[in-house]
Write an enzyme that holds these catalytic residues in place. Sequence first.
Site, short mmCIF file in Angstrom:
data_model
loop_
_atom_site.label_atom_id
_atom_site.label_comp_id
_atom_site.label_asym_id
_atom_site.label_seq_id
_atom_site.Cartn_x
_atom_site.Cartn_y
_atom_site.Cartn_z
N LYS A 1 0.86 -1.18 0.00
CA LYS A 1 0.00 0.00 0.00
C LYS A 1 0.90 1.23 0.00
O LYS A 1 1.43 1.63 1.03
CB LYS A 1 -0.90 0.01 1.23
CG LYS A 1 -2.24 0.75 1.07
CD LYS A 1 -2.12 2.24 0.83
CE LYS A 1 -1.86 3.01 2.10
NZ LYS A 1 -1.92 4.51 1.86
N GLU B 1 8.74 1.35 11.43
CA GLU B 1 9.80 2.36 11.48
C GLU B 1 9.09 3.69 11.45
O GLU B 1 8.46 4.03 10.44
CB GLU B 1 10.78 2.20 10.31
CG GLU B 1 12.06 3.03 10.47
CD GLU B 1 11.94 4.42 9.87
OE1 GLU B 1 11.76 5.38 10.67
OE2 GLU B 1 12.03 4.56 8.65
N GLY C 1 6.44 5.24 8.53
CA GLY C 1 5.62 6.44 8.51
C GLY C 1 5.61 7.10 9.87
O GLY C 1 6.55 6.96 10.66
#
Length: 497
Positions: free
Chosen positions: A191, A267, A244
Amino acid sequence: MEKSTLAYWQAQASELVIEGRAFINGAYTDAIAEQTFDCISPIDSRHLANIACCQSEDADVAVAAARAVFEQGSWSKLAPVKRKATLLKFADIIEQHQHELALLETLDMGKPISDAIHVDLAGTLRCIRWSAEAIDKVYDQVAPTASDDLGLVTHEPCGVVAAIVPWNFPLQMACWKLGPALAMGNSVVLKPSEKSPLTAIKLAALAIEAGIPAGVFNVLPGFGHEVGKALALHNDVDTLVFTGSTAVAKQLFVYAGQSNMKRVWTEAGGKSPNIIFADAPNLDDAAQAAAGAFCFNQGEVCTAGTRLLIEESIKDEFIEKVIAAVKSWQPGNPLDPNTNVGAIVDRAQFERVLSYIEKGKIQGAKLRCGGNATAPVADGFYIEPTVFDEVDNAMDIAQDEIFGSVLSVITFKTMAEAIAIANDTPYGLAAGIWTSNLSKAHQMSKAVRAGSVWVNQWDGGDMTAPFGGFKQSGNGRDKSLHAFSKYTEIKATWMKI
């Protein structure tokens, strides 16, 4: 026409055919609901494409395809050396399309074309090739047992991996997930960010061309609160990997707990300290690095060195060197190969960065340079790199991840004070330490709570070094063999002989 000219890249952009559909089970397809969203270039606000707006129904189809091919075994049970050959071919095909992919990256999220080629595409190729070469170097283990027992410790692919990746390094961050996930035999549903989906969509077709079976790699463009949430809650997704913001990372853990307790590796954000001691080996080099640490990629970097901690005795001298260095980092047309600062990804992020600059002024920080919107290209989103002096570490500009070129300069007197300020953050992604004293370098490296520590440089490391953070900068690691463990389950098999 020379590739080193603005005219060349403008001509290439005018001829580019952009694909905006999802890629599921080996083919491009519209979203089931037939909805789309606009892809707008931050360079000049031009409309690039209509992008398929996938939702939960599309996630169901993609996950089912990924599960079916995983169970069938055409990739998951393929001999590692054959997966290796296919991934190396995949890298070769990416390289053949590298200028098209770089152009898509620049048009989509505004980064300079030179960086897109020499940083993003170069890093992507290194990642896929390194991951491919590592496949047949990952060994299982035999446990120490009695002579009438055999204990095996083996690593098996997780199954279906959902990867949600950010907009700042769309292709490279995707491949940090794809490389080890595919290498270990998993199926992947990717995604991409709705802010920069174009390279992921293109990459999927290149995977099929390389011989990766249909269904092994799927791409679902769309919004995080729709298709991203659907993947995070999906009971047939075995592992969820994410790069993100910290806020979204936290929510993904909640979704995993609400569904099937899928493994979640994140992360997340950063507010990295770059610590300059008076005994730094070369203050000019340190100043140049400090400027690049917060200006590169428009400051849209999770490891950006946006907190500059300077020892008091050299503070005035050093900040002048940094301000001088910042003059060479000014926004320009991202399609110009001579540009090193491009456009902010979209209007929302543009306004967010400007709002933090205003907060810095209101809260009492001293603006030393920059701070203004600018317009090297009409209708684009550009902001001058901004330096604030006399910053207190409690200010919003020192605590929050702005994701823009906004530097907070903070002074310290002692090593203990530098450590306290550096660690006074919810994040722990990266840190820089500049000193000629070997003992001080070791002490600081151990004391600073960060996943990556760079001594007398900024942004060191390569594919052999793990990347990730402490505290609210996430868990797990990308890159290196440490990343491979995120995409496998460990099985203990005990046999009586």
